[in-house]
Each structure stands twice: as structure tokens, then as C-alpha cells.
Design a protein around this motif. Structure first.
Motif, mmCIF file in Angstrom:
data_model
loop_
_atom_site.group_PDB
_atom_site.id
_atom_site.type_symbol
_atom_site.label_atom_id
_atom_site.label_comp_id
_atom_site.label_asym_id
_atom_site.label_seq_id
_atom_site.Cartn_x
_atom_site.Cartn_y
_atom_site.Cartn_z
ATOM 1 N N VAL A 1 0.640 -1.007 0.131
ATOM 2 C CA VAL A 1 0.053 0.167 0.358
ATOM 3 C C VAL A 1 1.009 1.172 -0.243
ATOM 4 N N ASN A 2 0.741 2.089 -0.665
ATOM 5 C CA ASN A 2 1.237 3.435 -1.195
ATOM 6 C C ASN A 2 0.604 4.459 -1.069
ATOM 7 N N LYS A 3 0.667 5.513 0.063
ATOM 8 C CA LYS A 3 0.106 6.344 0.850
ATOM 9 C C LYS A 3 0.606 7.622 0.632
ATOM 10 N N VAL A 4 -0.164 9.414 0.342
ATOM 11 C CA VAL A 4 0.720 10.260 0.553
ATOM 12 C C VAL A 4 -0.385 11.606 2.128
ATOM 13 N N LEU A 5 0.727 11.857 2.910
ATOM 14 C CA LEU A 5 0.072 12.577 3.946
ATOM 15 C C LEU A 5 0.886 13.941 3.577
ATOM 16 N N ASP A 6 -0.146 15.554 2.603
ATOM 17 C CA ASP A 6 0.385 16.387 3.051
ATOM 18 C C ASP A 6 -0.120 17.326 3.263
ATOM 19 N N GLU A 7 0.354 18.292 4.593
ATOM 20 C CA GLU A 7 -0.682 19.322 4.878
ATOM 21 C C GLU A 7 0.747 20.200 5.878
ATOM 22 N N ASP A 8 -0.248 21.475 5.945
ATOM 23 C CA ASP A 8 0.664 22.594 6.122
ATOM 24 C C ASP A 8 -0.294 22.790 7.436
ATOM 25 N N ASN A 9 0.406 23.897 8.001
ATOM 26 C CA ASN A 9 -0.724 25.015 8.530
ATOM 27 C C ASN A 9 -0.172 25.750 9.925
ATOM 28 N N LEU A 10 -0.293 26.859 10.348
ATOM 29 C CA LEU A 10 0.140 27.816 10.476
ATOM 30 C C LEU A 10 -0.002 28.393 12.113
ATOM 31 N N SER A 11 0.731 28.267 12.840
ATOM 32 C CA SER A 11 0.830 28.303 14.371
ATOM 33 C C SER A 11 1.085 29.502 14.810
ATOM 34 N N GLY A 12 1.050 29.864 16.489
ATOM 35 C CA GLY A 12 1.811 31.136 16.983
ATOM 36 C C GLY A 12 1.145 31.679 18.293
ATOM 37 N N ARG A 13 1.564 32.654 18.360
ATOM 38 C CA ARG A 13 0.705 32.626 19.907
ATOM 39 C C ARG A 13 1.501 34.255 20.552
ATOM 40 N N VAL A 14 0.326 34.615 21.654
ATOM 41 C CA VAL A 14 0.377 36.627 21.777
ATOM 42 C C VAL A 14 0.183 36.197 22.907
ATOM 43 N N ALA A 15 0.463 37.014 23.636
ATOM 44 C CA ALA A 15 1.495 37.408 25.115
ATOM 45 C C ALA A 15 1.600 39.006 25.412
ATOM 46 N N LEU A 16 0.546 39.242 26.634
ATOM 47 C CA LEU A 16 1.291 40.293 27.418
ATOM 48 C C LEU A 16 1.249 39.858 28.640
ATOM 49 N N ASP A 17 2.691 40.278 29.541
ATOM 50 C CA ASP A 17 2.853 39.769 30.738
ATOM 51 C C ASP A 17 3.188 41.206 31.023
ATOM 52 N N TYR A 18 2.720 41.020 32.832
ATOM 53 C CA TYR A 18 2.434 42.628 33.672
ATOM 54 C C TYR A 18 3.089 42.726 35.019
ATOM 55 N N ARG A 19 4.005 43.282 34.796
ATOM 56 C CA ARG A 19 5.019 42.583 36.357
ATOM 57 C C ARG A 19 4.575 44.142 37.352
ATOM 58 N N VAL A 20 3.768 43.650 38.206
ATOM 59 C CA VAL A 20 3.609 44.632 39.520
ATOM 60 C C VAL A 20 4.658 44.961 40.152
ATOM 61 N N ASN A 21 5.668 44.152 40.646
ATOM 62 C CA ASN A 21 6.764 44.453 41.020
ATOM 63 C C ASN A 21 7.512 43.557 41.041
ATOM 64 N N ASP A 22 8.965 43.113 41.314
ATOM 65 C CA ASP A 22 9.602 42.144 42.059
ATOM 66 C C ASP A 22 8.508 41.227 42.009
ATOM 67 N N ASP A 23 7.391 40.718 43.066
ATOM 68 C CA ASP A 23 7.345 39.778 43.023
ATOM 69 C C ASP A 23 5.776 38.943 42.753
ATOM 70 N N VAL A 24 5.656 40.100 41.799
ATOM 71 C CA VAL A 24 3.595 39.517 41.839
ATOM 72 C C VAL A 24 4.212 39.432 39.832
ATOM 73 N N LEU A 25 3.430 39.031 39.225
ATOM 74 C CA LEU A 25 3.531 38.834 37.609
ATOM 75 C C LEU A 25 2.518 38.149 37.202
ATOM 76 N N LEU A 26 1.813 39.292 35.857
ATOM 77 C CA LEU A 26 0.599 38.899 35.975
ATOM 78 C C LEU A 26 0.676 38.943 34.076
ATOM 79 N N TYR A 27 -0.287 37.715 33.730
ATOM 80 C CA TYR A 27 0.116 37.667 32.044
ATOM 81 C C TYR A 27 -1.321 36.690 31.497
ATOM 82 N N VAL A 28 -1.357 37.477 29.856
ATOM 83 C CA VAL A 28 -3.192 36.714 29.768
ATOM 84 C C VAL A 28 -2.152 36.227 28.325
ATOM 85 N N SER A 29 -2.282 34.959 27.937
ATOM 86 C CA SER A 29 -2.400 33.868 26.145
ATOM 87 C C SER A 29 -2.533 33.749 25.973
#
Length: 327
Positions: free
Chosen positions: A217-245
Motif C-alpha cells: 500500500v502506498n499513501k501520501v500525507l501532505d499538510e501545512d499549518n500556521l501556528s502562533g502565540r500572543v501574550a502580555l506580561d505585566y510585572r506589578v513589582n518584583d514579586d508579582v507577575l500577571l499574564y494573559v496569552s
């Protein structure tokens, strides 16, 4: 397993650098196992195979006071060979093939041929070869919007192509061929013509009273995709970090290595997609103490599972379907 890795760096300027990552691995396997777990020949296996894997990544990255960026490309080529042999003289379905093969043998079948049918189908093997080529372009930026707020954004375009060939076959000793041919030629309308060492896998869905070719049996799987990420980090002070992604990723598709009677059983599992959303907080309220919390949501598309369903009973009556947690 033998592997080699090479890393090279070259500075184009004080802030821009080129990095090259090259790797090669060669893995071989020869492993015996007893899946049946009995002291009789129920399902014993010998797994043999090899993987030759080469990859090359080339990327350029730069830094300024507020911006860090990366651009690059990736190429990989994997050559995979698997040859899994099995012995299962006492499997019940195999015994049925032998029994019906003997019972429906035509007049003139010699005692030696009947013996081959009756005691055949003791062993078989699954042989597959794959060549997988992966290419990708990617980029990411990290930018300080303020001294406390940081933005990260990245994209990756990937293209994967897998070429597959394989079948389930006689090991060359005529064991599966004798019983298989007798059963499918005499007890079914589908026919068979398996030579010693030949493939038993039918190349298409079976059609009664028609030519049903068997082979690789001969078969071919040909696929493509576009992945990604966006994130925001907010450092309140040296001991607290808020983030969303928010992110989107993919799991590459793949071909199975299985006992295959017909070619459609080798149809690949196609790529799966997951969209992930997360928000959280990371804190260090005191020396030696870390407290983190997060909420997240994962949205899967085309997720494929191997599932075993079950019926169950409860105090309200008979079972009504799949029990939670039984995937």
C-alpha cells in the motif's frame, strides 16, 4: 542510538547574531515481547526497525533596549523502517481461518496441502517504510511596551509531507499464505493469491466475485499549518507577575503500523489543532514561597482518540452509555 549535534554562532554586529543548529540521529531497535502473557504461543512479537533523522535550523536574532526578535527556517528529513513480526498460533480468529479453510477445501487437495492449511497462519509480519519531510519558517518578537508591560508575538508556518508504503505479509515460510488463500478462495467470494513472503493486504475495499489485488500500500500525507502565540506580561513589582496569552498549535498527522487486511486501514490520522487561552498570576509573597494561579481554556479541532466504550449500571437503572472517564 547514535547522535551528533553541531551548533554554530556568528555575530553580524553587536546586536545581531546568526545561529545554526544541525543534528543527525540513527536509531535501531530489535525487541522481543510477549503481548499475550501466556505460557503458550498466543501473541509473541519481535519488533525490528530503524530511524535515520536529520535536521537543520538557521535563525537570526537581534536585541535592542526594548526589542528582541528572531527569524528563522527549519528543515528535517526522517527515514523510518519498521518490521514487526508476530507469532499467534492459538488466536481464536486465526483458528477460524484455518478451520474454514480446511472445511471448504476442494476435492483433490492433498494431505500435505491440508496440513499446511490446518497448521498455517502461525506467524506474519507488518512491514512499513516512511519518509517524512518537514519544513518551517518562524519568527517571534518580544517588545517592552513599558518598563512593566511586555508583549510577545510569534508565528510559525509548517509544511509536513509523509510518504508511506507497507503491508501485512507472509514471513516467507508460506505459513499465512496457505491458510489465507484457502479461506478467501474457498470460504469467501473475495479470492486471494498470496505467495510465500507476499502481502496479504488488499489494495482496496473488497468486492465480491471480482479481482481483489493484494500488495504493498502506498499513501501520501501532505499538510501545512500556521501556528502562533500572543501574550502580555505585566510585572506589578518584583514579586508579582500577571499574564494573559492566546495560542494555536498543531500535532502532526501520522500513519499507523497495524495488522491491515485492507488498504483503508492505513489511512492516516490527520493533524490535530488546539487553541489555548490562559490568564494567571505568579507571585512570591515571601522568601522561599511561590504561589501561582491560572485559568485556561483549550479548544481542540479534529482531535482523534482510541476509545473503549462501556455500559454501566447505577442505582437508577441499567447503563445508558459511555461512563465518564472511560476514554
Amino acid at each position: 542510538m547514535t547522535s551528533l549535534a553541531l551548533r554554530g554562532e556568528f555575530g553580524l554586529s553587536d546586536t545581531i547574531k546568526v545561529t545554526s543548529l544541525t543534528s543527525y540521529s540513527h536509531f535501531t531497535r530489535r525487541e522481543g515481547y510477549d503481548t499475550g502473557g501466556w505460557d503458550i504461543e498466543n501473541l509473541i512479537g519481535l519488533g525490528e526497525g530503524s530511524i535515520k533523522s536529520f535536521s537543520q535550523e538557521l535563525r537570526v536574532n537581534g536585541d535592542t533596549d526594548r526589542l528582541h526578535w528572531v527569524l528563522g527556517g527549519f528543515y528535517a528529513r526522517d527515514k523510518i523502517r519498521e518490521n514487526d513480526k508476530s507469532w499467534g498460533a492459538t488466536i481464536s480468529t486465526v483458528a477460524l481461518v484455518r478451520t474454514f479453510g480446511v472445511a471448504t477445501a476442494p476435492a483433490g487437495t492433498t494431505p500435505a496441502q491440508l496440513e499446511d492449511i490446518q497448521w498455517g497462519f502461525r506467524d506474519w509480519e507488518n512491514l512499513i517504510n516512511q519518509t517524512i519531510t518537514s519544513k518551517a519558517l518562524f519568527g517571534q518578537v518580544e517588545y517592552k511596551l513599558t518598563d512593566q508591560l511586555n508583549l510577545t508575538a510569534g508565528l510559525r508556518y509548517s509544511k509536513d509531507k509523509a510518504k508511506f508504503s507497507g503491508c501485512s505479509k507472509d514471513q516467507g515460510d508460506n505459513s499465512i499464505a496457505a491458510s489465507w488463500n484457502a479461506f478467501f478462495n474457498n470460504a469467501t467470494p473475495f479470492g486471494a493469491n498470496v505467495a510465500p513472503g507476499g502481502c496479504v493486504t488488499y489494495l482496496a475495499a473488497l468486492t465480491p466475485f471480482a479481482a481483489n489485488p493484494q500488495g504493498i500500500v502506498n499513501k501520501v500525507l501532505d499538510e501545512d499549518n500556521l501556528s502562533g502565540r500572543v501574550a502580555l506580561d505585566y510585572r506589578v513589582n518584583d514579586d508579582v507577575l500577571l499574564y494573559v496569552s492566546a495560542a494555536r498549535g498543531f500535532k502532526s498527522g501520522a500513519f499507523p503500523n497495524i495488522n491491515a487486511n485492507v488498504a483503508p486501514q492505513y489511512d492516516p490520522a490527520k493533524q490535530e489543532e488546539v487553541r489555548a487561552y490562559e490568564a494567571g498570576i505568579k507571585t512570591s509573597p515571601a522568601r522561599g514561597m511561590i504561589m501561582n494561579a491560572s485559568v485556561f481554556y483549550y479548544d481542540y479541532l479534529d482531535k482523534q482518540l482510541f476509545v473503549n466504550t462501556c455500559q454501566h449500571r447505577d442505582k437508577n437503572g441499567p447503563g445508558t452509555g459511555l461512563k465518564r472517564g472511560q476514554l
